[in-house]
Scaffold this active site. Structure first.
Site, mmCIF file in Angstrom:
data_model
loop_
_atom_site.group_PDB
_atom_site.id
_atom_site.type_symbol
_atom_site.label_atom_id
_atom_site.label_comp_id
_atom_site.label_asym_id
_atom_site.label_seq_id
_atom_site.Cartn_x
_atom_site.Cartn_y
_atom_site.Cartn_z
ATOM 1 N N ASP A 315 1.184 3.529 9.592
ATOM 2 C CA ASP A 315 2.686 3.744 9.775
ATOM 3 C C ASP A 315 3.469 3.652 8.427
ATOM 4 O O ASP A 315 2.882 3.707 7.341
ATOM 5 C CB ASP A 315 2.960 2.211 10.362
ATOM 6 N N ASP A 624 1.975 -2.176 15.102
ATOM 7 C CA ASP A 624 2.516 -3.410 15.191
ATOM 8 C C ASP A 624 3.262 -3.701 16.867
ATOM 9 O O ASP A 624 3.367 -4.809 17.123
ATOM 10 C CB ASP A 624 3.558 -3.560 14.437
ATOM 11 N N ASP A 628 1.122 0.031 20.900
ATOM 12 C CA ASP A 628 -0.028 0.389 19.872
ATOM 13 C C ASP A 628 -1.201 -0.154 20.238
ATOM 14 O O ASP A 628 -2.291 0.229 19.937
ATOM 15 C CB ASP A 628 0.310 -0.025 18.339
HETATM 16 P P1 ATP Z 1 6.937 3.612 11.734
HETATM 17 O O1 ATP Z 1 6.687 2.238 11.432
HETATM 18 O O2 ATP Z 1 5.500 3.940 12.795
HETATM 19 O O3 ATP Z 1 6.774 4.570 10.577
HETATM 20 P P2 ATP Z 1 9.473 3.642 12.647
HETATM 21 O O4 ATP Z 1 9.484 2.555 12.330
HETATM 22 O O5 ATP Z 1 9.970 4.487 11.599
HETATM 23 O O6 ATP Z 1 7.807 3.993 12.332
HETATM 24 P P3 ATP Z 1 10.281 3.281 15.087
HETATM 25 O O7 ATP Z 1 10.571 1.987 14.777
HETATM 26 O O8 ATP Z 1 9.379 3.604 16.425
HETATM 27 O O9 ATP Z 1 9.521 4.333 14.189
HETATM 28 O O10 ATP Z 1 11.781 4.217 15.204
HETATM 29 C C1 ATP Z 1 11.681 5.480 15.539
HETATM 30 C C2 ATP Z 1 13.315 6.075 15.204
HETATM 31 O O11 ATP Z 1 14.198 5.113 16.365
HETATM 32 C C3 ATP Z 1 13.709 5.783 14.236
HETATM 33 O O12 ATP Z 1 13.392 6.931 13.135
HETATM 34 C C4 ATP Z 1 15.288 5.548 14.155
HETATM 35 O O13 ATP Z 1 15.832 6.581 14.160
HETATM 36 C C5 ATP Z 1 15.314 4.934 15.567
HETATM 37 N N1 ATP Z 1 15.399 3.274 15.163
HETATM 38 C C6 ATP Z 1 14.714 2.459 14.793
HETATM 39 N N2 ATP Z 1 15.034 1.198 14.857
HETATM 40 C C7 ATP Z 1 16.079 1.292 15.611
HETATM 41 C C8 ATP Z 1 17.155 0.323 16.133
HETATM 42 N N3 ATP Z 1 17.050 -0.940 15.839
HETATM 43 N N4 ATP Z 1 17.994 0.697 16.995
HETATM 44 C C9 ATP Z 1 18.160 2.142 17.361
HETATM 45 N N5 ATP Z 1 17.375 2.978 16.818
HETATM 46 C C10 ATP Z 1 16.332 2.638 16.088
#
Ligand code: ATP
Length: 887
Positions: A315, A624, A628
């Site tokens: 990730d 996480d 997954d």
């Molecule tokens: P990884 O941990 O796999 O690198 P990530 O944490 O960036 O991934 P996600 O948490 O799935 O991936 O988030 C995907 C997208 O959703 C993010 O790029 C963001 O634009 C949006 N996002 C993340 N957190 C939030 C939230 N709390 N509320 C709204 N949108 C969110």
């Protein structure tokens, strides 16, 4: 037992009552069953074919009135059991220690407030909150549920999720049909709910099962199983050979006692009895070392697999980066705002590109962007010990902080416009939306990934608050610019003047007005760059799989050295939508090529692992979330995040990182390689002694000559050297260069052809020299006791010298350095004292039929040991310079 729980279904227990009940009912943990019965565990140590042979031998020798020999044999039997017992206990407690490192926490409501408590502190009557990703901490009677789904396979074996209800059911409903109950150890895979604990610890259904099966932790891995099988087959073969020897001796009308002694000597000498125990202890030490480096092994086979990992899929957020978000820029259709300050302290200002502070009163879109970030938010910022912390999602925390910098107060907003409904964020949905009451009207707030939010918006807000048609390309262009700076970009949208109604995904589509973008920095972890470089040097490919935007991900990937900024290749980066369009036959190659996967959904992760495995890769994959879990299970090594991961992910994983850090995976791979090295070293060291002893006895029987070494003496060699010398190899530090060689092929046998040749070489030298020394002593007129003592010491001295050779399988013993493992130095010192005792103490001479030997004999012994060391050094050198020999 009928128990009146006396709980308020909304406020839970009082703190005082919870403390009293904890005292009365004990901690909510399963009793450690396997450790209790010490006698049984001790008795198990005698359940070994070799021990049976020894016991028979002990009884027969006692019958023949050879009391000293009999005492030695029984002594060895007891000593062997004690050593086995200690080793097993050490290995088990190493594993048990791990269990307490990954503590499950539970959310309980006490006195009307929600707390996170260790799940051991739960008591009957506690009101427990459950949400997707949690492990159910006790048996709960549900009082409220929303779409609650639970995977009960831990109890029922049924992997399809069970839907739960808070209904009242007739008392006679069988356990499997009690929809209003959830059981300890099962996993919440969707929805949320609340329930009252009706049973904790051993009283739970899981406790019942645990009691039935004893739930002893096994210390087996494919390798230990293979080795245990190998030693068993070998033991049977050798026992057979010993029996044949005895029979042939009797037929030849040789002395029955002597033939019997020879057969026993053959059995005890040739059976590698210490092997399985040594392997287990080496694995356990490896597990403990990994835990010290914050990688907790949940399934023992992962220790082996880690060492042969060829691809790590990681990730981004929290693993390669700190997951410490700070909003650095806000873009609205009219203005670009930079934000000063770092971390979660609400200290900083919003400035335009001239460096002037911007006022919210003058820009409605900016104000709504901040308000949406605050209202559509489940996090909180706390201040304690002079530190600002975020409770909840750091992305949301950052939005609270930037709003505070601009003077938007979350409490005041919540009081004036209370939330009445929400669509929570999920990695698949990639946005979150909330509905708030605003006077007589309602307002919808939403925030999420830019592409998703653009699907929900058809209008955009201007600085004066007027709504215009959405200019998609301008938004995407601004988002790309911000993402290229490595910032995570979220878009916000609003809709005011909405009627009460429901908040649904369908009703949102195309209904919102876009207000702006918030762009946040999440700095790469300091150790990430060097860890990625270390993996590359070790021949391990690192691939980033993220839900984030491709430009943000590319910037971070370049920063940590995962992508080459100077030489980007077209196939390096794949986006989730590209993956969906790839034809089945192109898929594995494309996946194998790419280094970065952006906007990937958790379901796609499973396909990625499968594709890589189809290409013969050994894949470690991080995860996480609840979704997954399938990918973690499929991966060769599933890695869950200890801090930010859900219990479902941890449950599916083979290893849990207690610090969520990518560098820890690299450390675990390094330890995994070291474990394998140490196993190989131990086996390479121990086998020549067994082969040597076995062959010497066989030769003596074949030629009908006196035994150069007696069974009790063989027992002495095997016992003392295994403890004082062999075991010390398990403490061997990692070799330099362990992370600069390619990963081990998992199909490769433990002993390569080269090592088999080396083992045979040392065995042959041992047999030949022991035989020669014995004959030499006898021919020059020494007593048979003196000759045997010389042969015995030869075995031990050669083993001690060879031990230093085995500290590295490739480098010469001198380069490794004699004193770099002080355990080995201590072990050798202990062995020297033991040898002096058995050679020169009259009492020991009586017991073991030994006799003092003179300096010339020692010189010959050391000369032989030097020759063996030289031969091994030459063998290593030849393999270093002639590549063909290395295989
Ligand atoms: P990884 O941990 O796999 O690198 P990530 O944490 O960036 O991934 P996600 O948490 O799935 O991936 O988030 C995907 C997208 O959703 C993010 O790029 C963001 O634009 C949006 N996002 C993340 N957190 C939030 C939230 N709390 N509320 C709204 N949108 C969110």
């Amino acid at each position: 037992m009928v128990l009146l729980l006396e709980t308020d279904p909304h406020r839970g227990l009082s703190d005082g009552e919870a403390v009293q009940r904890l005292e009365r009912f004990g901690p909510n943990a399963l009793p450690v069953a396997a450790r209790s019965n010490l006698l049984l565990r001790m008795a198990r140590q005698f359940h070994h074919p070799l021990i049976y042979v020894l016991l028979v031998a002990g009884v027969v020798t006692a019958g023949l009135q050879e009391y000293a020999d009999s005492a030695v044999i029984f002594g060895v039997v007891v000593l062997n059991a004690v050593v086995g017992f200690i080793q097993e206990s050490k290995a088990e407690s190493a594993l048990e220690g791990l269990r307490s490192m990954v503590r499950t926490r539970a959310k309980v409501v006490r006195e009307g407030r929600e707390h996170g408590v260790p799940s051991e502190d739960l008591v009957p009557g506690d009101l427990v909150m459950l949400e997707s990703g949690d492990k159910v901490p006790a048996d709960l009677r549900l009082v409220r549920v929303t779409e609650l789904r639970v995977n009960e396979s831990a109890l029922t074996g049924e992997s399809a999720p069970a839907h739960k209800d808070a209904v009242v059911l007739p008392e006679a409903t069988p356990v499997a049909d009690r929809r209003n109950m959830v059981y300890s150890g099962t996993l919440v895979t969707g929805g949320h709910g609340a329930g009252i604990a009706v049973a904790t610890g051993a009283e739970t259904e899981l406790g019942e099962i645990h009691r039935l099966v004893g739930a002893a932790e096994t210390l087996t891995t494919p390798l230990t199983a293979k080795l245990a099988w190998f030693s068993k087959v070998l033991t049977i073969a050798i026992l057979g050979l010993a029996a044949v020897t005895f029979a042939v001796g009797l037929l030849r009308q040789q002395d029955a006692i002597e033939t019997f002694t020879a057969a026993i000597a053959l059995a005890v000498g040739a059976i590698p009895e210490g092997l399985p125990a040594a392997v287990t202890i080496t694995l356990a030490i490896g597990v403990a070392r990994m835990a010290r480096r914050r990688a907790v092994i949940r399934r023992l086979p992962a220790v082996e697999t880690l060492g042969s990992t060829t691809v790590i899929c990681t990730d981004k957020t929290g693993t390669l980066t700190e997951n410490q978000m700070t909003v650095q820029a806000i873009w609205t259709p009219d203005v670009m705002v930079e934000v000063t300050g770092t971390g979660y302290a609400p200290e900083g200002v919003l400035q335009n590109h001239d460096g002037d502070n911007v006022s919210l009163a003058a820009n409605a879109a900016l104000r709504w962007t901040l308000v949406a970030g605050v209202g559509c938010n489940d996090a909180a910022i706390t201040h304690d010990d002079k530190r600002w912390n975020v409770v909840g999602d750091p992305t949301e925390g950052a939005m609270l902080v930037v709003a505070a910098k601009a003077g938007v107060n979350p409490e005041r907003f919540a009081a004036g416009t209370p939330r009445v409904a929400a669509i929570p964020f999920s990695s698949e949905r990639q946005y979150m939306a909330t509905l708030h009451r605003d006077g007589d009207d309602h307002v919808v707030l939403a925030k999420g990934a830019v592409e998703r939010m653009l699907e929900l918006c058809s209008l955009q807000m201007g600085a004066d608050g007027t709504l215009r048609p959405l200019d998609c390309s301008a938004v995407l262009c601004a988002a790309d610019l911000l993402a290229a700076r490595g910032l995570r970009v979220l878009a916000t949208g609003v809709r005011s003047g909405v009627g009460p109604g429901e908040l649904t995904e369908d009703s949102l589509r195309g209904s919102l007005a876009f207000t702006g973008l918030q762009a946040m920095l999440d700095p790469p972890r300091p150790a990430a760059r060097s860890a990625v470089a270390a993996c590359h040097a070790a021949g391990i490919a690192v691939k980033m799989i993220t839900g984030d935007h491709v430009a943000t991900a590319t910037a971070i990937a370049t920063n940590v050295g995962l992508l080459d900024a100077d030489e980007p290749r077209p196939g390096d980066v794949l986006v989730g939508t590209d993956l969906a369009e790839l034809a089945a036959d192109e898929f594995p190659d494309a996946v194998d090529e790419a280094k970065l996967f952006a906007r990937v959904s958790p379901e796609q992760k499973l396909r990625l692992v499968q594709a890589l495995q189809a290409r013969g890769q050994v894949v470690a994959m991080t995860g996480d979330g609840v979704n997954d879990a399938p990918a973690l299970r499929q991966a060769s090594v599933g890695v869950a995040m200890g801090r930010s991961g859900t219990e479902v992910a941890k449950d599916a994983a083979d290893m849990v990182l207690t610090d969520d850090d990518f560098a820890t995976i690299e450390a675990a791979v390094e330890e995994g390689r070291a474990v394998f090295d140490n196993l190989t070293k131990f086996i390479t060291w121990t086998l020549p002694t067994n082969i040597g002893e076995g062959l010497v006895i066989l030769a003596a029987i074949a030629f009908g000559s006196a035994l150069p070494i007696l069974p009790t003496q063989i027992l002495w060699i095997n016992m003392t050297t295994a403890i004082a010398l062999g075991l010390m190899l398990a403490f061997e530090p990692k070799e330099a260069g362990i992370m600069t060689r390619p990963p081990r092929d998992p199909d490769q046998p433990l002993l390569t052809r080269g090592l088999v040749v080396r083992i045979l070489l040392v065995s042959t030298l041992l047999v030949a020299s022991a035989w020669w020394l014995f004959e030499w002593e006898v021919n020059r007129g020494a007593s048979v006791e003196v000759a045997r003592t010389a042969a015995l010491n030869l075995f031990v001295v050669v083993e001690a010298f060879y031990l230093f050779s085995c500290r590295s399988l490739t480098r010469s013993a001198i380069r490794v350095g004699v004193f770099s493992n002080r355990w080995i130095v201590l072990g050798v010192a202990a062995q020297v004292i033991a040898q002096l005792a058995i050679t020169y103490l009259p009492a020991m001479n009586d017991v073991f039929d030994t006799a003092p030997i003179g300096v010339p004999a020692w010189m010959r012994i050391f000369a032989v040991a030097a020759v063996v060391s030289l031969a091994v050094a030459t063998d290593k050198m030849l393999r270093r310079v002639i590549p063909v020999l290395r295989r």
